[in-house]
Design an enzyme around this catalytic site. Structure first.
Site, short mmCIF file in Angstrom:
data_model
loop_
_atom_site.label_atom_id
_atom_site.label_comp_id
_atom_site.label_asym_id
_atom_site.label_seq_id
_atom_site.Cartn_x
_atom_site.Cartn_y
_atom_site.Cartn_z
N ASN A 154 0.79 -1.24 0.00
CA ASN A 154 0.00 0.00 0.00
C ASN A 154 0.82 1.29 0.00
OD1 ASN A 154 0.68 -0.51 2.68
ND2 ASN A 154 -1.16 0.48 3.46
N GLU A 250 4.99 -4.09 12.12
CA GLU A 250 4.10 -2.94 11.90
C GLU A 250 2.88 -3.50 11.17
OE1 GLU A 250 4.24 0.16 12.74
OE2 GLU A 250 6.34 0.57 13.22
N CYS A 284 -3.06 1.65 6.64
CA CYS A 284 -3.24 0.93 7.90
C CYS A 284 -3.92 1.82 8.94
CB CYS A 284 -1.90 0.44 8.41
SG CYS A 284 -0.63 1.68 8.28
N GLU A 378 -10.25 -5.34 10.19
CA GLU A 378 -9.70 -4.25 9.39
C GLU A 378 -10.32 -4.34 7.99
OE1 GLU A 378 -5.54 -4.69 8.27
OE2 GLU A 378 -5.31 -2.52 8.32
P1 NAP Z 1 0.43 -8.85 3.54
O1 NAP Z 1 -0.41 -9.67 2.65
O2 NAP Z 1 0.63 -9.28 4.94
O3 NAP Z 1 1.86 -8.76 2.79
C1 NAP Z 1 2.90 -7.99 3.31
C2 NAP Z 1 4.21 -8.57 2.84
O4 NAP Z 1 4.40 -9.85 3.43
C3 NAP Z 1 4.29 -8.77 1.33
O5 NAP Z 1 5.60 -8.48 0.90
C4 NAP Z 1 4.00 -10.25 1.19
O6 NAP Z 1 4.54 -10.82 0.04
C5 NAP Z 1 4.73 -10.78 2.42
N1 NAP Z 1 4.34 -12.10 2.83
C6 NAP Z 1 3.16 -12.74 2.64
N2 NAP Z 1 3.22 -14.01 3.16
C7 NAP Z 1 4.46 -14.14 3.69
C8 NAP Z 1 5.13 -15.20 4.35
N3 NAP Z 1 4.54 -16.37 4.59
N4 NAP Z 1 6.41 -15.00 4.76
C9 NAP Z 1 7.02 -13.83 4.51
N5 NAP Z 1 6.43 -12.79 3.88
C10 NAP Z 1 5.17 -12.94 3.49
O7 NAP Z 1 -0.04 -7.35 3.59
P2 NAP Z 1 -0.49 -6.40 2.40
O8 NAP Z 1 -1.81 -6.86 1.89
O9 NAP Z 1 0.62 -6.20 1.43
O10 NAP Z 1 -0.66 -5.02 3.19
C11 NAP Z 1 -1.80 -4.71 3.89
C12 NAP Z 1 -1.61 -4.92 5.38
O11 NAP Z 1 -0.48 -4.20 5.84
C13 NAP Z 1 -2.78 -4.34 6.17
O12 NAP Z 1 -3.11 -5.21 7.22
C14 NAP Z 1 -2.23 -3.03 6.70
O13 NAP Z 1 -2.85 -2.54 7.85
C15 NAP Z 1 -0.81 -3.41 6.96
N6 NAP Z 1 0.04 -2.21 7.02
C16 NAP Z 1 0.55 -1.80 8.22
C17 NAP Z 1 1.32 -0.65 8.28
C18 NAP Z 1 1.94 -0.17 9.57
O14 NAP Z 1 2.86 0.62 9.51
N7 NAP Z 1 1.48 -0.61 10.72
C19 NAP Z 1 1.55 0.09 7.13
C20 NAP Z 1 1.00 -0.35 5.93
C21 NAP Z 1 0.25 -1.51 5.88
P3 NAP Z 1 3.66 -11.03 -1.29
O15 NAP Z 1 3.22 -9.68 -1.72
O16 NAP Z 1 4.60 -11.66 -2.23
O17 NAP Z 1 2.50 -11.91 -0.90
#
Ligand code: NAP
Length: 475
Positions: A154, A250, A284, A378
């Site tokens: 994002n 995070e 987020c 969420e």
């Molecule tokens: P996500 O699906 O959890 O993916 C995040 C990252 O993790 C991607 O690079 C993904 O790779 C990787 N990943 C997925 N499965 C994994 C595994 N088994 N082992 C290691 N890495 C793995 O999250 P998203 O959909 O990209 O982002 C949305 C989420 O991020 C929301 O929940 C949002 O709230 C949170 N977020 C939090 C913050 C903060 O600062 N607190 C900021 C922004 C977003 P792939 O893309 O290759 O699947």
């Protein structure tokens, strides 16, 4: 060798590497191919860790690290609009938000460069204890070691910046795995750091299957820290599996905001509407749950709904677009099903509720109960829930009624109410008379409860990615 705009190679040990396999990056708006990226797997991940180990064997002095980070700021500035257009293309983020993200990444790098130059320890007052008499002691901070960084889709530029700039400031080499849906901005940053003079191996970028690359980062003992931004389930799962490493998380939120009866309702309505739907709610800390004191509820709604209705839905590449697509079809179907669940269970849809073509309409749901998914989970989409409360205590209890704890906000003219909320809201950050979506990149930013276990912001990340060593001298 520089990578081309549409076909990007991986960066491993200072070389741009092809693997023979490619991943397509598609625009979430048009479905058009925005780029092709060489696909990495476990073998490339191990090679990247080897390269990082080799780099760290020859430490870079702080002034050099700072200089590279500052040159990267100039690089982003030079290519600012092109980078913003790339964010819009790969993430579907409206151009005006993408431009803000590009500017914020410059700020993140600038603060990281400052931290590189002031990384210092403390003098320990040794004679404060009898045992310490006759001794001098001081500390210095050593890089923790190789950092594995995993980033979400994002904020494909600035959240990558928050991973790599502080790690480099701390003197750590990085193996980065950006989100597969949005890897182009990360590779552009890598290109800029490469051009800024970062020697081979200090930054390695791998795009490919998450679990395969993630497993190598978890299992390889040379990786001393994993810094992860993404969803809670994946983040906490990584922490469980990497029990011997520092794992910085995070994660998500179900962001609440309280609109107290004495608040400036025009200001609250405008700020909440802008921050609930920007980037289609895929931040987020996008506002998700709005609690309005009962006696001003109607007045607030009268101000809020027109602001929602005037948001422009459309192509993220257009300057006037406020709300673009969500990241993919699965996300759109999930969000629509949560809206339907709320409506079928008795909630009222005050605005939106469906889609215009493939774009979800900004949706306002009233009278949703805490057990409905739109309240409890969420949403990560352009949906807000409006509810009322009688007393501030009730509002705080409602806001705290979530497993998440990243940021929350309150609008009020009463300093006592503001401070009570700031003390009692169980979140990593509380905004007063500002939407809880607010973030400036030097702030300590992070969550409690399921939302994480650390604070990001270059100063705080550098602290997390360095270890203190104490030196004791007998005088
Ligand atoms: P996500 O699906 O959890 O993916 C995040 C990252 O993790 C991607 O690079 C993904 O790779 C990787 N990943 C997925 N499965 C994994 C595994 N088994 N082992 C290691 N890495 C793995 O999250 P998203 O959909 O990209 O982002 C949305 C989420 O991020 C929301 O929940 C949002 O709230 C949170 N977020 C939090 C913050 C903060 O600062 N607190 C900021 C922004 C977003 P792939 O893309 O290759 O699947």
């Amino acid at each position: 060798m520089a990578a081309t705009a549409t076909e990007r190679k991986l960066l491993i040990g200072g070389e741009w590497v092809e693997t023979g396999e490619w991943l397509e990056v598609r625009s979430p708006y048009s479905g058009d191919v925005a780029g092709r990226v060489a696909k990495a797997g476990a073998e490339e991940a191990r090679a990247a860790i080897d390269a990082a180990e080799k780099a760290m064997a020859d430490p870079l002095p702080a002034h050099k690290r700072a200089e590279i980070l500052v040159k990267t700021v100039s690089g982003i500035a030079r290519r600012h609009d092109e980078i913003a257009a790339q964010i819009a293309a790969e993430a579907g983020k409206p151009l005006k938000a993408a431009k803000v993200e590009a500017s914020r990444a410059m700020s993140t790098y600038t603060f990281a460069a400052v931290e590189a130059r002031k990384l210092a320890g403390d003098v320990v007052p040794m004679d404060a204890a009898q045992a310490g008499e006759g001794k001098l002691a001081f500390t210095f901070r050593e890089p923790i070691g190789i950092v594995g960084a995993i980033s979400p889709f994002n904020f494909p530029l600035n959240l990558v910046a928050h991973k790599i700039a502080p790690a480099l400031a701390a003197g750590c080499a990085v193996v980065l795995k950006p989100a597969s849906q949005t890897p182009l901005s990360a590779l552009t940053l890598a290109e800029l750091e490469h051009e800024a003079g970062l020697p081979p191996g200090w930054l390695n970028v791998l795009v490919g299957p998450a679990s395969e690359i993630g497993d190598v980062l978890v299992e390889d003992e040379r990786v001393k820290a994993i810094t992860f931004t993404g969803s809670s389930e994946i983040g906490w799962g990584l922490r469980e599996r990497a029990s011997r490493k520092k794992v910085l998380l995070e994660l998500g939120n179900a962001t609440p905001v309280i609109v107290h009866g004495d608040a400036d309702l025009d200001e609250a309505a405008a700020k909440v509407a802008a921050n609930a739907f920007s980037f289609a709610g895929q931040s987020c800390i996008s506002v998700q749950r709005i609690y309005v004191q009962k006696w001003v509820y109607d007045e607030f709604v009268t101000r809020f709904l027109p602001k929602v209705e005037e948001l422009v839905l459309g192509d993220p590449a257009e300057e006037e677009t406020d709300v673009g697509p969500v990241i993919d079809d699965d996300a759109r179907e999930r969000i629509l099903s949560w809206i339907v669940e709320a409506r079928d269970s008795g909630a009222e849809i005050l605005a939106g509720g469906g889609s215009d073509g493939d774009l979800l309409q900004p949706t306002v749901v009233a009278n949703a109960t805490p057990d409905m998914k739109v309240c409890r989970e969420e949403v990560f989409g352009p949906v807000v829930v409006l509810n009322t409360y009688e007393s501030l205590d009730e509002a705080i209890a409602l806001a705290n009624g979530t497993r998440y704890g990243l940021q929350a906000g309150i609008f009020t003219a009463d300093i006592r109410a503001a401070l009570r909320a700031a003390k009692s809201l169980e979140f990593g950050g509380v905004t007063v008379n500002e939407a809880p979506t607010f973030r400036s990149d030097q702030m300590p930013y992070g969550g409690v409860k399921d939302s994480g276990n650390t604070r990001e912001g270059p100063a705080y990340s550098v602290h997390e990615l360095t270890e203190q060593r104490v030196v004791v001298i007998d005088l």
